[in-house]
Design a protein around this motif. Structure first.
Motif, short mmCIF file in Angstrom:
data_model
loop_
_atom_site.label_atom_id
_atom_site.label_comp_id
_atom_site.label_asym_id
_atom_site.label_seq_id
_atom_site.Cartn_x
_atom_site.Cartn_y
_atom_site.Cartn_z
N GLU B 182 1.11 -0.94 0.01
CA GLU B 182 -0.09 -0.03 0.26
C GLU B 182 1.15 1.37 -0.12
OE1 GLU B 182 -3.89 -1.46 -0.50
OE2 GLU B 182 -2.94 0.97 -0.96
N GLU B 183 2.17 1.41 0.75
CA GLU B 183 2.84 2.46 1.01
C GLU B 183 2.95 2.22 -0.27
OE1 GLU B 183 4.66 2.52 5.18
OE2 GLU B 183 5.61 0.68 3.93
N LEU B 184 4.39 1.57 -0.98
CA LEU B 184 4.66 1.45 -2.42
C LEU B 184 3.72 1.87 -3.81
CD1 LEU B 184 7.42 0.70 -3.91
CD2 LEU B 184 5.77 -1.39 -4.08
N PHE B 185 2.27 1.39 -3.26
CA PHE B 185 1.66 2.27 -3.72
C PHE B 185 1.11 4.01 -3.74
CE2 PHE B 185 -2.20 2.52 -6.28
CZ PHE B 185 -2.88 3.90 -5.94
N GLU B 186 1.54 4.31 -2.84
CA GLU B 186 1.23 6.03 -3.03
C GLU B 186 2.59 6.42 -3.73
OE1 GLU B 186 -2.25 6.37 -1.51
OE2 GLU B 186 -0.72 8.01 -1.57
N VAL B 187 3.57 5.78 -2.55
CA VAL B 187 5.45 6.85 -3.98
C VAL B 187 4.55 6.36 -5.11
CG1 VAL B 187 7.49 6.01 -3.91
CG2 VAL B 187 6.37 5.44 -1.32
N ILE B 188 4.92 5.13 -5.86
CA ILE B 188 4.73 5.80 -6.85
C ILE B 188 3.43 6.14 -7.66
CG2 ILE B 188 3.71 3.31 -7.68
CD1 ILE B 188 5.40 2.25 -9.53
N ILE B 211 2.51 -5.88 -7.30
CA ILE B 211 1.95 -7.31 -7.14
C ILE B 211 2.87 -7.57 -6.75
CG2 ILE B 211 2.96 -9.11 -9.25
CD1 ILE B 211 3.62 -6.51 -10.90
N SER B 212 2.16 -8.37 -5.67
CA SER B 212 2.30 -9.12 -4.58
C SER B 212 2.77 -10.70 -4.77
CB SER B 212 2.10 -9.08 -3.03
OG SER B 212 1.49 -7.71 -2.83
N LYS B 213 2.80 -11.66 -4.19
CA LYS B 213 2.58 -13.10 -3.97
C LYS B 213 1.45 -13.90 -4.25
CE LYS B 213 5.92 -16.66 -4.10
NZ LYS B 213 6.33 -18.05 -3.47
N ASP B 214 0.55 -12.91 -3.05
CA ASP B 214 -1.23 -13.47 -3.44
C ASP B 214 -2.06 -12.34 -3.36
OD1 ASP B 214 0.11 -14.99 -0.59
OD2 ASP B 214 -0.22 -16.25 -2.29
N LYS B 215 -1.29 -11.89 -3.96
CA LYS B 215 -2.23 -10.51 -4.64
C LYS B 215 -1.89 -9.42 -5.90
CE LYS B 215 -4.27 -6.95 -1.84
NZ LYS B 215 -4.01 -6.11 -0.31
N LEU B 216 -2.97 -8.56 -6.17
CA LEU B 216 -2.58 -7.96 -7.10
C LEU B 216 -3.52 -6.12 -6.89
CD1 LEU B 216 -2.01 -7.10 -9.89
CD2 LEU B 216 -3.65 -7.94 -11.33
N ILE B 217 -2.82 -5.26 -7.31
CA ILE B 217 -3.55 -3.61 -6.67
C ILE B 217 -3.47 -3.55 -8.41
CG2 ILE B 217 -3.79 -1.89 -5.39
CD1 ILE B 217 -2.12 -3.22 -2.86
N THR B 218 -4.72 -3.07 -8.79
CA THR B 218 -5.01 -2.04 -9.87
C THR B 218 -5.76 -1.19 -9.28
OG1 THR B 218 -4.44 -4.30 -11.33
CG2 THR B 218 -5.45 -2.43 -12.38
N ARG B 219 -5.08 0.01 -10.08
CA ARG B 219 -5.85 1.22 -9.69
C ARG B 219 -5.81 1.94 -10.62
NH1 ARG B 219 -4.26 1.06 -3.01
NH2 ARG B 219 -5.70 -0.62 -2.48
N THR B 220 -6.52 2.71 -10.73
CA THR B 220 -6.43 4.82 -12.22
C THR B 220 -6.24 5.64 -11.02
OG1 THR B 220 -8.31 3.38 -13.16
CG2 THR B 220 -7.51 4.86 -14.16
N LEU B 221 -5.22 6.35 -11.74
CA LEU B 221 -5.34 7.86 -11.13
C LEU B 221 -6.07 9.24 -11.76
CD1 LEU B 221 -1.32 7.70 -10.54
CD2 LEU B 221 -2.90 6.46 -8.99
N LYS B 222 -6.33 9.60 -11.08
CA LYS B 222 -6.68 10.40 -11.69
C LYS B 222 -5.77 11.56 -11.09
CE LYS B 222 -11.64 12.03 -12.71
NZ LYS B 222 -12.87 11.54 -11.80
N GLY B 223 -5.45 11.91 -12.40
CA GLY B 223 -4.23 12.92 -12.26
C GLY B 223 -4.86 14.62 -12.91
N ARG B 224 -4.23 15.70 -13.43
CA ARG B 224 -4.71 16.44 -15.12
C ARG B 224 -4.58 15.86 -15.57
NH1 ARG B 224 -1.70 22.06 -13.88
NH2 ARG B 224 -2.03 21.75 -15.34
N MET B 225 -5.23 16.51 -16.50
CA MET B 225 -6.29 15.99 -17.46
C MET B 225 -5.88 17.03 -18.83
SD MET B 225 -7.20 13.09 -17.09
CE MET B 225 -8.61 12.08 -15.90
N ASP B 226 -4.71 16.97 -18.59
CA ASP B 226 -4.02 17.84 -19.54
C ASP B 226 -2.66 17.28 -20.30
OD1 ASP B 226 -2.48 21.04 -17.90
OD2 ASP B 226 -1.88 18.45 -17.80
#
Lengths: 276, 226
Positions: B182-188, B211-226
């Motif tokens: 979760e922390e890695l997600f924030e940083v990246i 990507i972890s051994k037993d879990k995959l977290i996939t999230r879409t980020l909302k940023g500046r739309m330009d």
């Protein structure tokens, strides 16, 4: 006159003196016999009739392939590779009957064909296309090059978007046909006869597995069916409700043992009833 | 008539002077991969532009799944990145059929390098980033590569895309070792957004896979739309 004919061609005839006309037309696969037969192709099919049987049953919920293992030894390392069942792509598998080394060449070629199709069209190869390409390759060895035909028959089980679940059989001549249920290898005609009477439309996948096991049991040499002597694979929905993905899957020992026990019990019951 | 003649480019001159700049900036991309504690993360932007100036799509996939624990992100010319992704899938499918198992990330990275180097004198204009976990041990692995396959495996992070300097800078400051998923997600995610915000060729949101051994977290980020 006949001997000069042979000498002129520079062929070395068979060491033993043979009386039948057929022998002179054997050596070249690309030559018809006077009766209009391709002997090499027929001899290839003869080779297959000595190989372990394979049975295929198709239903609207999936295709089942079952086969008899011929190489049985405690010393054999089982590992991941199978003797009779091979995956060609996620939605397609084959059962082999015949010369395994020949089969490996064709299986590799089929896998490449499937991936190339996927690469170009970005969708899984339709079954008949793959079967046709493979059979065209087999046919080439009956017409060009003077090489012997592949001594393999295949049962292809799989699914595609256009025609749903399908079962195909191919032989060394390069002929193929789609089947509801069929068998290849040893005692194939006997197996086919049983399938003809026992096959019903609208079977479930489990019933198909039970039928395949039953047919195998009746065509194999041993009286009792054991899970170690049998291999089974299926192509079916990953999730029967959502029907999103199909998957080729080799059955695990536990499921095989259950099916074998069931077939054995049924046969015993029938025999006991018959005795009465 | 005179005015018309002026606006038409002279015969023989490139139709589009911007192409002379860099084929790698034609479409636009930004990709980061980072190593965490028993996990890896890979993130990319979603912009798909044409001719540098026009944005055509904002859901362009640049990270492709090879298997559950192996992802490859490709920047550069979009057509090459798409074709290469398909080629890698082809190679992995055959590998899996023949060997009966998934490819290790290092092995896959070598396949990628090999495919790229085959075209040494007429290369694919794409630069890949490979991120994955060893299927058996679960050890993280990431590497970046140039367009002819020179690998640069590291133990912290790799970046590629149009605004590499910005991405490097922001990762260098924000990256820490042994981050949990979760922390890695924030940083990246923050690194990606910060890195693409000042680049007109990448952005329009982002996607992150952790990507972890037993879990995959996939999230879409909302940023500046330009």
């Amino acid at each position: 006159r006949s001997s000069t004919h042979i000498r002129a061609q520079g062929r070395v005839d068979a060491p033993q003196a043979s009386s039948t006309m057929a022998r002179r037309y054997d050596s070249h696969t690309t030559t018809f016999s006077p009766e209009g037969r391709l002997y090499q192709v027929e001899y290839a099919m003869e080779a297959i009739s000595h190989a372990g049987a394979a049975v295929g049953v198709r239903t609207d919920h999936g295709v089942v392939l079952a086969a008899e293992k011929k190489i049985l030894s405690k010393l054999l390392e089982t590992g991941t590779s199978s003797e009779k069942m091979h995956k060609l792509d996620d939605h397609l598998g084959v059962a082999v009957a015949g010369i395994n080394s020949d089969a490996n060449i064709l299986i590799n070629s089929a896998r490449l064909t499937a991936q190339r199709y996927l690469m170009t069209y970005q969708e899984p190869v339709p079954m008949e296309q793959l079967v046709q390409t493979l059979c065209d390759q087999k046919q080439g060895y009956t017409q060009y090059g003077g090489l012997r035909p592949f001594g393999v028959s295949f049962l292809f089980g799989g699914w595609d978007k256009n025609c749903g679940f399908q079962l195909y059989q191919s032989d060394p001549s390069g002929n193929y046909a789609g089947w509801m249920a069929t068998a290849i290898g040893a005692n194939a005609t006997a197996a086919q006869a049983i399938l003809k009477t026992e096959y019903k439309e609208g079977m479930t996948l489990l019933e198909a597995k039970q039928l395949a096991t039953k047919v195998l049991k009746q065509t194999m040499d041993s009286t009792k069916l054991e899970a170690e002597k049998v291999e089974m694979s299926e192509v079916g929905w990953v999730n029967a409700e959502t029907k999103e993905n199909v998957e080729y899957r080799v059955l695990q020992t536990k499921e095989l043992t259950a099916l074998c026990d069931e077939a054995n019990a049924e046969a015993e019951a029938k025999a006991a009833a018959g005795k009465k | 008539v005179e005015a018309k003649r002026e606006s038409r480019p002279a015969r023989g001159a490139p139709q589009n002077p911007l192409l002379a700049m860099s084929i790698m900036s034609y479409n636009g991309a930004a990709i980061i991969a980072m190593v965490g504690k028993n996990c890896v993360a890979i993130a990319s932007d979603l912009r798909f532009g044409i001719n540098q100036q026009q944005t055509t799509a904002v859901d362009m996939k640049k990270i492709h799944k090879i298997h559950d624990h192996l992802y490859v992100g490709l920047s550069g010319l979009a057509t090459d990145q798409m074709t290469l992704a398909q080629k890698f899938k082809f190679r992995h499918n055959l590998y899996k059929l023949r060997e009966g198992r998934n490819m290790k990330p290092e092995t896959f990275a070598h396949v990628v390098s090999n495919v790229l180097y085959e075209k040494r004198f007429g290369p694919y204009y794409a630069e890949p980033v490979v991120a994955g976990l060893d299927p058996v041990t679960g050890e993280p692995f990431i590497t970046g590569m140039d367009l002819i396959g020179a690998m640069a495996p590291t133990t912290n992070f790799v970046v590629c895309g149009n605004n590499e300097e910005s991405l490097f800078g922001v990762c260098e400051s924000m990256y820490k070792e042994n981050l949990e998923p979760e922390e890695l997600f924030e940083v990246i995610a923050q690194c990606l957004l910060a890195g693409v915000n000042r680049d007109c060729l990448s952005g329009w949101g982002g996607v992150v896979h952790v990507i972890s051994k037993d879990k995959l977290i996939t999230r879409t980020l909302k940023g500046r739309m330009d």
